[in-house]
Scaffold this motif. Structure first.
Motif, PDB file in Angstrom:
ATOM      1  N   GLY A  27       0.934  -1.221   0.204  1.00  0.00           N
ATOM      2  CA  GLY A  27      -0.112   0.083  -0.057  1.00  0.00           C
ATOM      3  C   GLY A  27       0.940   1.175  -0.054  1.00  0.00           C
ATOM      4  O   GLY A  27       0.564   2.355  -0.818  1.00  0.00           O
ATOM      5  N   ALA A  28       1.957   1.254   0.667  1.00  0.00           N
ATOM      6  CA  ALA A  28       2.906   2.451   0.756  1.00  0.00           C
ATOM      7  C   ALA A  28       3.468   2.605  -0.393  1.00  0.00           C
ATOM      8  O   ALA A  28       3.640   3.888  -0.909  1.00  0.00           O
ATOM      9  N   MET A  29       4.006   1.554  -0.953  1.00  0.00           N
ATOM     10  CA  MET A  29       4.437   1.556  -2.459  1.00  0.00           C
ATOM     11  C   MET A  29       3.557   2.153  -3.516  1.00  0.00           C
ATOM     12  O   MET A  29       4.120   2.782  -4.437  1.00  0.00           O
ATOM     13  N   ILE A  30       2.312   1.668  -3.460  1.00  0.00           N
ATOM     14  CA  ILE A  30       1.552   2.309  -4.262  1.00  0.00           C
ATOM     15  C   ILE A  30       1.452   3.881  -4.001  1.00  0.00           C
ATOM     16  O   ILE A  30       1.285   4.587  -5.108  1.00  0.00           O
ATOM     17  N   GLY A  31       1.546   4.291  -2.911  1.00  0.00           N
ATOM     18  CA  GLY A  31       1.131   5.828  -2.666  1.00  0.00           C
ATOM     19  C   GLY A  31       2.564   6.487  -2.995  1.00  0.00           C
ATOM     20  O   GLY A  31       2.490   7.697  -3.538  1.00  0.00           O
ATOM     21  N   ILE A  32       3.572   5.961  -2.763  1.00  0.00           N
ATOM     22  CA  ILE A  32       4.990   6.531  -3.121  1.00  0.00           C
ATOM     23  C   ILE A  32       4.989   6.621  -4.588  1.00  0.00           C
ATOM     24  O   ILE A  32       5.380   7.609  -5.167  1.00  0.00           O
ATOM     25  N   GLY A  33       4.290   5.421  -5.321  1.00  0.00           N
ATOM     26  CA  GLY A  33       4.353   5.763  -6.774  1.00  0.00           C
ATOM     27  C   GLY A  33       3.432   6.816  -7.416  1.00  0.00           C
ATOM     28  O   GLY A  33       3.880   7.516  -8.246  1.00  0.00           O
TER      29      GLY A  33
END
Length: 288
Positions: A27-33
């Motif tokens: 989830g955090a990786m999608i947000g950072i992307g």
């Protein structure tokens, strides 16, 4: 604890188990992307910044701070692993001390009831210590003996150690063991309490809050500023690059968080339940 074959490279690369950091950070990786894509769009399409913009020079900061963040994460993971490995050594000592006490009781005692008492109580200490460190409820039925009081003591391992010491002292008063044997057995019971105290020291003394919080803030700010400078060199390819960098840095912190308390129920924590079961098998083989 996860059992694995270190030689199976492809299983590490393509399999995602329950303790894998990729699942936790998805989830955090999608947000950072999405954040990186937004920064890239603003700089390239909306603000139309040229390659000569001073914003490009922010990469100098990342070059300078990259070495610092690497040192912090190395120290963080090493400190956490030291706690994990110390916990494993402590439980290894519990295995050896349980075997030694069982060996001595098997040889020193002749009465079957006395042997049966220690046959139950020695492995019970390991089982109760496992539950005590995980802060789980400890049922009185676990002991399978009337020697333990049903009163709700807060510290069950101490209660078992006290009961075993009372039994040993009673054996001495009944002339079933000698004074020299009493001294030897006293040191064995003392070692159990020292092991419990060492485990509690690890369990109840986490990494200082300020240090842990600073690393998380450092990683967060470092990653959030990455897209501003690298957009000029990478364009929209900055999205997967920043996501990957975040994954690496955040994964190291997550792994350190998990193993710094080795007595929990996380996938990479110590198999204390299995060790306690092995102690029970060893003791039952020695005392019969």
């Amino acid at each position: 604890m996860i059992s694995y074959n270190p030689k199976e490279w492809f299983s590490f690369i393509f399999n995602f188990h329950r303790g894998d950091t990729f699942r936790k950070l998805l989830g955090a990786m999608i947000g950072i992307g999405l954040y990186s894509g937004g920064v890239a769009y603003l700089e390239l399409e909306y603000w139309k910044l040229s390659s000569g913009s001073h914003v490009k020079n922010i990469t100098i900061m990342h070059s300078m701070l990259g070495f610092v963040i690497s040192l912090l994460l190395v120290f963080r993971t090493n400190t956490a692993y030291d706690r994990w490995w110390e916990g494993r050594k402590i439980w290894g000592s519990l295995v050896n001390n349980s075997r030694n006490l069982a060996l001595k009781m098997a040889v020193m005692l002749d009465d079957k009831d006395d042997k049966d008492f220690f046959k139950k109580m020695i492995p019970a200490y390991a089982s109760v210590l496992n539950l005590h460190l995980k802060r789980e409820a400890i049922s009185h039925e676990l002991f399978d003996t009337n020697e333990i009081s049903k009163d709700h003591y807060k510290h069950k391992p101490n209660q078992i150690a006290k009961t075993m010491m009372q039994k040993i002292n009673k054996l001495y008063l009944e002339k079933k063991i000698s004074g020299d044997q009493l001294i030897v057995l006293n040191s064995e019971i003392q070692s159990f309490t020292e092991i419990c105290g060492a485990c509690e020291r690890i369990k109840n003394t986490p990494i200082p809050y300020s240090y842990s919080a600073f690393i998380k803030k450092f990683i967060f700010m470092y990653v959030l500023t990455l897209p501003f400078g690298y957009v000029f060199q990478l364009g929209y390819y900055v999205i997967p690059v920043v996501v990957f960098i975040f994954y690496v840095l955040a994964s190291l912190e997550l792994i350190a968080e998990e193993i710094e308390d080795p007595f929990g129920n996380d996938p990479n924590d110590l198999p204390t339940q299995k060790i306690a079961e092995n102690i029970k098998k060893n003791v039952e083989e020695l005392i019969y």
